[in-house]
Structure formats: C-alpha cells, structure tokens
Scaffold this active site. Structure first.
Site, PDB file in Angstrom:
ATOM      1  N   GLY A   1       0.819  -1.205   0.000  1.00  0.00           N
ATOM      2  CA  GLY A   1       0.000   0.000   0.000  1.00  0.00           C
ATOM      3  C   GLY A   1       0.858   1.261   0.000  1.00  0.00           C
ATOM      4  O   GLY A   1       0.519   2.258  -0.646  1.00  0.00           O
TER       5      GLY A   1
ATOM      6  N   TRP B   1       2.140   1.685  -3.460  1.00  0.00           N
ATOM      7  CA  TRP B   1       1.088   2.197  -4.347  1.00  0.00           C
ATOM      8  C   TRP B   1       1.142   3.719  -4.415  1.00  0.00           C
ATOM      9  O   TRP B   1       0.846   4.314  -5.460  1.00  0.00           O
ATOM     10  CB  TRP B   1      -0.275   1.739  -3.841  1.00  0.00           C
ATOM     11  CG  TRP B   1      -1.442   2.292  -4.602  1.00  0.00           C
ATOM     12  CD1 TRP B   1      -2.000   1.785  -5.744  1.00  0.00           C
ATOM     13  CD2 TRP B   1      -2.213   3.458  -4.283  1.00  0.00           C
ATOM     14  NE1 TRP B   1      -3.070   2.569  -6.148  1.00  0.00           N
ATOM     15  CE2 TRP B   1      -3.218   3.603  -5.272  1.00  0.00           C
ATOM     16  CE3 TRP B   1      -2.162   4.396  -3.252  1.00  0.00           C
ATOM     17  CZ2 TRP B   1      -4.147   4.628  -5.243  1.00  0.00           C
ATOM     18  CZ3 TRP B   1      -3.082   5.436  -3.231  1.00  0.00           C
ATOM     19  CH2 TRP B   1      -4.065   5.544  -4.219  1.00  0.00           C
ATOM     20  N   HIS B   2       1.520   4.364  -3.307  1.00  0.00           N
ATOM     21  CA  HIS B   2       1.528   5.823  -3.281  1.00  0.00           C
ATOM     22  C   HIS B   2       2.677   6.418  -4.096  1.00  0.00           C
ATOM     23  O   HIS B   2       2.594   7.590  -4.497  1.00  0.00           O
ATOM     24  CB  HIS B   2       1.612   6.320  -1.833  1.00  0.00           C
ATOM     25  CG  HIS B   2       0.320   6.192  -1.085  1.00  0.00           C
ATOM     26  ND1 HIS B   2      -0.054   5.039  -0.434  1.00  0.00           N
ATOM     27  CD2 HIS B   2      -0.688   7.074  -0.891  1.00  0.00           C
ATOM     28  CE1 HIS B   2      -1.237   5.217   0.129  1.00  0.00           C
ATOM     29  NE2 HIS B   2      -1.644   6.434  -0.129  1.00  0.00           N
ATOM     30  N   GLY B   3       3.727   5.662  -4.321  1.00  0.00           N
ATOM     31  CA  GLY B   3       4.806   6.213  -5.121  1.00  0.00           C
ATOM     32  C   GLY B   3       6.091   5.421  -4.990  1.00  0.00           C
ATOM     33  O   GLY B   3       6.272   4.632  -4.060  1.00  0.00           O
TER      34      GLY B   3
ATOM     35  N   PHE C   1      -0.676  10.710  -7.026  1.00  0.00           N
ATOM     36  CA  PHE C   1      -0.710   9.261  -6.858  1.00  0.00           C
ATOM     37  C   PHE C   1      -1.564   8.590  -7.924  1.00  0.00           C
ATOM     38  O   PHE C   1      -1.544   7.395  -8.060  1.00  0.00           O
ATOM     39  CB  PHE C   1      -1.244   8.883  -5.473  1.00  0.00           C
ATOM     40  CG  PHE C   1      -0.457   9.549  -4.365  1.00  0.00           C
ATOM     41  CD1 PHE C   1       0.923   9.522  -4.360  1.00  0.00           C
ATOM     42  CD2 PHE C   1      -1.109  10.200  -3.335  1.00  0.00           C
ATOM     43  CE1 PHE C   1       1.644  10.147  -3.357  1.00  0.00           C
ATOM     44  CE2 PHE C   1      -0.393  10.825  -2.319  1.00  0.00           C
ATOM     45  CZ  PHE C   1       0.972  10.791  -2.323  1.00  0.00           C
TER      46      PHE C   1
END
Length: 471
Positions: free
Chosen positions: A324, A327-329, A471
C-alpha cells in the site's frame, strides 16, 4: 482543471445542463458524460485520454473472455485471462510510476562496478490518476471472475474508468457500486441536491482555507529546512501536515461525492473522522476507505488474511501495508511509511491475542492519543522528499529547542480546528442537509453563494493541486 476553480465551475454547469436535458435517454447521457470526462482529463494531457480508452477496451475484452469461459469444463482459461488482466494493469502502473525509480536504484547498485552510467536515463510523465483507474480495472476483472458482478458493456466500463468526479484522485469506486447505477436512468430530488451542495461547499472550505493556509504558512516552511526550525515549529508542523492532508484529501472526496450526486450517482463514503480512531486498524476503517477496503479484499484476503495462523497473519498485514505504501509512489519513504503501519497493525493484532487476561484495557482516549501519534510519525515520512529528509526532520524535532519562530495564532488555530472536526457528531452534515432541504430554493442559493464568497475571501491566493493528484 482543478475542482475549486472558476473554469471547473463553468465546465460542470455545462455538463449538468446537458446531461439533465437529455431526459430518459440514458445511453446518450452516458455518452455525454464520457466525452465530458475525456475533455476534463485531456485538460492535463490529451495524450493520456488514449491510455484511458485503450485500458477500458482491453479490460472489457478480457472480461468478455472470462464470461465465455464459464461454459468450459475447468475454467482454466478464465483464470488465465484474469491473471493476464491483473498483470497488464499492474504493468501499466509499473511502467509509468516505478520504471524510473527502479532504474535509478539499479544504477546505484551497479555504480561501484562501473556499469551504472551505461543505464538509460528514463524520464516518464506520470498520467494523473493512473493508480486509481488501474486499481478500478483490476477489481472489475476479479469481481467478474468471481461472479460478483456481470460483465459490463464497453460504454459502461469506459465511463466507470473515466468518470471525471473520481478519475484523478478517487474514491476508488468499484464496478459493483457504479455499474448498476449506469444501467438505469438516474433521478435526483431536493434532498440530494441540498446534501450535495453542502458537501461541495464544506469540501471547498477544507481545501481552500484550512489545507491551503496550513501548507503555505506552516507545513511547507517546516519541511523545507527542518534544521533551521525549532522543535516546537516542527512538532506543530507535523500536526499541521496531519490536518492538511486530511482536509485536502477528504475535501476532494467530499466534492467528488457531491458532484456525482448532482449528476444522479452515489459514491461510497471515503472518510469517517479518522483521527478519532482508537487503534490503527480502526484508523484504516476510517481513512481512505475505498483504498483500505480494496487492499483488504484484493490483497490481504487473497494472501491468506487471518486464516493461516498468527505468524502468517502478521506477515500478511505487513506485506499489505508495504505494498500500500508502494502504491503511493516509488520512494523509500513511502515504503517506510507502509512498513510502519504494517508493523504497528501486526503489533496490535499480537497484543489482542496475547494480552494478559487480568490486565485492564487502556481507556479509549489513550488509544486515540497513541494511534494519532503513530499516524503523525508516518506522515513525516509520507511528506518528506525522501527518507533522509524525514530522518533529518525527526532529528531536529528531538533537538529540544522549544522556541517559536514559525507558528502563528492563525496556523495554530487552524490545526486545532482541523482536529476538533473529528469530535463533532458523525452525521452533523447530513442533519444540516435535511434541514436545508425544507427551505425555498432561492434562499438556499443565496446562502450557498454567500458561503462561497466567504470561502473565497478567506483563502490564500492561487489554488494548489490536491495532494493525491500525484498518486
């Protein structure tokens, strides 16, 4: 186009007028919304409208193949197709979001051997919202494969992935939530309009006044050069970022939900007063609900969830939150942020299982206090430009210099107000909307117009993009 701008306001008024003028012609209504969504997305970079369309066509074709395979004997072709779809969607996400990062890390590993300079320099333009529409596509394919939803037509699926209220920063609206709504002619009533407008104005206030003021006057200066700031400045700056990111992201979700409601569609709630959570598990039931539930249903549970013993449960929690964070970067600081959350979730689960029987439970206020500060610690890594900058921030924070060189009464008041929001009754806004619906339409219009003028007078100059656009 940014939501809190005059240009978007004019765009939405035109879309609103056209879609409702089409009456009961549902197919033409969806076509109009799709074209408007492409125009909205193309305002950032028209080249990526083709990416949206191609992605929708590929996922539509794969879903059709999955449905046709149900007539087969063993369903192996369907499983292969859903696997192919997941890999393809993750490939799109991986190329645009992570290719440059991994080449950079590989170059640093090969540099001592003299090969790093031979690697190509890859500069990839990141499509706005790519994380959101690829996750939407993955959940759609998996849900079709699991027979949770029927396969959608090409128009409906393309609109699901392109619908402008949630396209660039969520919520992650699943096919099960929105596709059934696309199949019927939407209706709207006075109560829905009142609630939607109130939600939009509230979101506008949180973004344009609280988040923007805190960003410019407190958070950005604190994180720009933490070594030049006192411990007090950095402490309030960290609290300020916790309020800023909540007000910024929940504002986008509020406005997206309100805009969709004005067009006749219902989005799921995405925030539920997260800073009143008494545990990190409770926090993730309240923060970015569409992402946390997605990670639970399509990652944590397929990994085994809590079904394979305590050790595997702790590892699954940790792995889910690390992914997770990724996923943000493409950044080590995001991975550390995810690892912090995953590790604390595992600790909470371990303590719930092994807490001594006679030990009294801590009061709820203590759980809220501890959880909030774990979250704030994570936000420092989330906000910093890299793990080194985050460590420097924490080092300066612990220096013990409590002079005030940055915090103003206004910024301190906005931090306090942003946290106090979480102590309000959970359904306060809904109750206000129910009362508002009984007033005459001209009175409602005047009141909302005055509220918008007040927000415009209070906000700083300019409109910064929403944090989650990156994002």
């Amino acid at each position: 186009m940014l939501f809190p701008t005059l240009g978007f306001g004019l765009f939405f008024l035109v879309v609103y007028a056209i879609t409702w003028s089409l009456g009961r012609s549902n197919e033409w209504r969806k076509i109009a919304l799709l074209l408007a969504s492409w125009f909205f997305y193309g305002a950032w970079d028209a080249r990526f409208v083709a990416l949206l369309f191609v992605s929708a066509v590929v996922n539509w074709a794969l879903a059709q193949g999955i449905v046709r395979d149900r007539e087969g004997a063993d369903g192996r072709r369907g499983r292969a197709l859903v696997t192919l779809g997941v890999v393809a969607n993750l490939g799109v996400l991986g190329y645009f979001k992570y290719a440059g990062f991994f080449l950079e890390q590989l170059a640093s590993l090969l540099q001592p051997l003299g090969f790093g300079r031979d690697l190509p320099l890859l500069q990839v333009v990141l499509p706005v919202g790519v994380s959101f529409f690829t996750f939407q596509a993955i959940s759609y394919l998996v849900d079709v494969h699991r027979r949770r939803i029927p396969a959608a037509g090409l128009l409906d699926l393309t609109l699901l992935m392109s619908f402008f209220p949630h396209l660039v920063a969520g919520p992650i609206v699943r096919g099960a939530d929105l596709l059934p709504q696309f199949r019927r002619v939407p209706v709207i009533d006075r109560g829905t309009v009142a609630a939607a407008l109130l939600l939009i104005v509230w979101g506008l206030f949180k973004k344009a006044v609280i988040a923007s003021q805190l960003a410019g006057a407190l958070v950005d200066p604190a994180f720009l050069d933490p070594a030049a700031r006192s411990s007090f400045d950095l402490l309030i700056g960290a609290y300020g970022y916790a309020v800023q990111i909540y007000c910024d992201f929940s504002a986008y979700s509020d406005m997206a939900i309100g805009l969709a409601a004005l067009l006749g569609y219902t989005f799921p709630r995405n925030f539920d007063q997260p800073y009143r959570a008494a545990s990190l598990q409770d926090f993730w039931r309240r923060w970015h609900i569409s992402l946390s539930s997605w990670l639970r249903d399509y990652l944590y549970i397929p990994l085994g969830g809590s079904r394979k013993g305590p050790v595997r449960t702790y590892l699954n929690l940790f792995a889910t939150m690390v992914l997770g964070g990724l996923w943000h970067g493409a950044s080590w600081s995001f991975l550390i942020w995810g690892a912090l959350h995953g590790g604390w979730l595992a600790i909470e689960r371990f303590w719930a299982r092994h807490r001594p029987a006679g030990l009294p439970r801590a009061p709820r206020w203590a759980g809220i206090l501890v959880t909030f500060h774990i979250v704030v610690l994570g936000w420092i890594f989330f906000r910093a430009q890299g793990e080194g900058e985050a460590v420097a921030y924490l080092a300066a924070l612990g220096a013990g210099d409590w002079r005030n060189t940055l915090v103003t009464p206004l910024s301190l008041g906005l931090v306090a107000f942003g946290l106090a929001i979480h102590a309000l009754p959970a359904h306060l806004l809904t109750g206000a909307a129910m009362r508002l619906r009984h007033h005459a339409a001209p009175a409602i219009a005047v009141a909302l117009g005055v509220a918008i003028l007040i927000v415009d007078a209070m906000r700083p100059a300019g409109v910064a993009p929403f944090i989650y656009y990156q994002f």
